[in-house]
Motif scaffolding. Structure first.
Motif, PDB file in Angstrom:
ATOM      1  N   ARG A   1      22.183   5.700   3.865  1.00  0.00           N
ATOM      2  CA  ARG A   1      21.114   6.221   3.007  1.00  0.00           C
ATOM      3  C   ARG A   1      20.094   5.124   2.706  1.00  0.00           C
ATOM      4  NH1 ARG A   1      21.425   9.897  -2.462  1.00  0.00           N
ATOM      5  NH2 ARG A   1      19.522   9.120  -3.482  1.00  0.00           N
ATOM      6  N   HIS A   2      18.806   5.504   2.726  1.00  0.00           N
ATOM      7  CA  HIS A   2      17.717   4.593   2.372  1.00  0.00           C
ATOM      8  C   HIS A   2      16.815   5.311   1.365  1.00  0.00           C
ATOM      9  CE1 HIS A   2      19.133   2.941   6.166  1.00  0.00           C
ATOM     10  NE2 HIS A   2      18.467   1.826   5.927  1.00  0.00           N
ATOM     11  N   GLU A   3      16.387   4.596   0.342  1.00  0.00           N
ATOM     12  CA  GLU A   3      15.534   5.204  -0.679  1.00  0.00           C
ATOM     13  C   GLU A   3      14.089   5.272  -0.183  1.00  0.00           C
ATOM     14  OE1 GLU A   3      17.035   6.648  -3.145  1.00  0.00           O
ATOM     15  OE2 GLU A   3      18.903   5.793  -2.362  1.00  0.00           O
ATOM     16  N   LEU A   4      13.393   6.333  -0.601  1.00  0.00           N
ATOM     17  CA  LEU A   4      12.053   6.589  -0.078  1.00  0.00           C
ATOM     18  C   LEU A   4      11.031   5.545  -0.522  1.00  0.00           C
ATOM     19  CD1 LEU A   4      11.649  10.469  -0.312  1.00  0.00           C
ATOM     20  CD2 LEU A   4      12.207   9.071   1.686  1.00  0.00           C
ATOM     21  N   ASP A   5      11.193   4.985  -1.704  1.00  0.00           N
ATOM     22  CA  ASP A   5      10.233   3.966  -2.144  1.00  0.00           C
ATOM     23  C   ASP A   5      10.216   2.799  -1.164  1.00  0.00           C
ATOM     24  OD1 ASP A   5       9.523   5.434  -4.324  1.00  0.00           O
ATOM     25  OD2 ASP A   5      10.736   4.308  -5.765  1.00  0.00           O
ATOM     26  N   TRP A   6      11.397   2.410  -0.700  1.00  0.00           N
ATOM     27  CA  TRP A   6      11.498   1.313   0.260  1.00  0.00           C
ATOM     28  C   TRP A   6      10.883   1.700   1.600  1.00  0.00           C
ATOM     29  CZ3 TRP A   6      14.113   0.836   4.967  1.00  0.00           C
ATOM     30  CH2 TRP A   6      14.211  -0.463   5.480  1.00  0.00           C
ATOM     31  N   VAL A   7      11.177   2.919   2.067  1.00  0.00           N
ATOM     32  CA  VAL A   7      10.613   3.395   3.338  1.00  0.00           C
ATOM     33  C   VAL A   7       9.093   3.451   3.246  1.00  0.00           C
ATOM     34  CG1 VAL A   7      10.517   5.317   4.984  1.00  0.00           C
ATOM     35  CG2 VAL A   7      12.695   4.736   3.882  1.00  0.00           C
ATOM     36  N   ARG A   8       8.591   3.992   2.161  1.00  0.00           N
ATOM     37  CA  ARG A   8       7.142   4.154   2.025  1.00  0.00           C
ATOM     38  C   ARG A   8       6.428   2.804   1.938  1.00  0.00           C
ATOM     39  NH1 ARG A   8       4.057   8.707  -1.585  1.00  0.00           N
ATOM     40  NH2 ARG A   8       1.975   8.281  -0.778  1.00  0.00           N
ATOM     41  N   TYR A   9       7.010   1.870   1.224  1.00  0.00           N
ATOM     42  CA  TYR A   9       6.407   0.549   1.107  1.00  0.00           C
ATOM     43  C   TYR A   9       6.206  -0.063   2.491  1.00  0.00           C
ATOM     44  CZ  TYR A   9       6.061  -4.472   0.255  1.00  0.00           C
ATOM     45  OH  TYR A   9       5.648  -5.781   0.258  1.00  0.00           O
TER      46      TYR A   9
END
Length: 251
Positions: free
Chosen positions: A139-147
């Motif tokens: 699992r990866h959090e979206l804030d990290w992906v979006r950044y």
């Protein structure tokens, strides 16, 4: 509220009270009252930001970039959405012990934000509030992906294995999740009341569950603003605003 609607809600309350096990089933309609658009309404933003088919997502880096662009565009449209009266009513029914879990077609996580645990929400189409690696499942959090996406123009790779990351939803052409499907099947087979709320009942295989419940001897109730293909088979149909109906169930 009309007398006929009040009578229908009272009938629903009696049916829930008399039931041993209630299976909840929700679709996009329960979240439109939270400000999240559905797929089929005219001028829906989903029509301008359609999900990329799974095979194309796998094959093309360009398609993956476009998929994430569309994903974040849609997220921005309803980032302030909060659980509706429908979500809160379902949370109260689960808390009462009459409803072991909710089967949902939705990907917005609003049932969890209304107070339910991950185990109490059976997500047939996945969850759009985080990402998963298609290779190792991390699992990866979206804030990290979006950044990282907005910084470089390319979605990042999995930090564990370097695999492809994808929103944890089930895309067109992607296999349905096995464990949620099994759990939904068990709940449907064991219930004596199947309660459909906010679903058009046209998307399969999810829409097969209420029909199976009815064939298995359960009572079927449908609460939806518009008619559905299963209205004639249902024991009770309420065409009304979901919040109006479920405000009666909020603890």
């Amino acid at each position: 509220m009309t007398e006929s609607l009040a009578a229908s809600i009272a009938t629903l309350q009696d049916m829930i009270q008399d039931a041993r096990i209630v299976a909840g089933f929700t679709g996009a309609g329960i979240s439109t009252e939270s400000g999240i658009p559905d797929f089929r309404s005219p001028n829906s933003p989903w029509l301008r930001n359609k999900p990329i088919p799974f095979e194309l997502f796998l094959q093309s880096p360009k398609a993956r970039r476009e998929a994430w662009r569309r994903k974040f565009t849609m997220d921005d449209l309803y980032r302030d959405a909060h659980p509706s009266k429908g979500h809160l009513g379902f949370a109260s029914l689960v808390a009462s012990g009459r409803m072991p879990a909710i089967i949902t077609q939705n990907i917005d996580g609003l049932h969890q934000r209304a107070g339910l645990t991950e185990e109490q929400v059976i997500e047939l189409h996945g969850n759009g509030t985080y990402a998963r690696c298609l290779d190792c499942g991390r699992r990866h959090e979206l804030d990290w992906v979006r950044y990282h996406f907005e910084r470089s123009g390319d979605p990042p790779e999995c930090i564990a294995c370097g695999g492809v990351l994808k929103s944890a939803t089930i895309s067109f052409g992607q296999a349905m999740p096995e464990e949620p499907m099994r759990r939904a099947q068990r709940l449907t087979a064991g219930c004596d009341l199947f309660l459909v709320v906010g679903s058009s009942l046209v998307v399969y295989p999810a829409a097969a569950f209420p029909a199976f419940a009815k064939e298995n001897g359960a009572h079927l109730v449908i609460v939806n603003r518009e008619p559905t293909p299963l209205d004639e088979a249902a024991d009770l149909v309420i065409h009304a605003e979901i919040g109006t109906v479920f405000s009666k169930f909020i603890a």
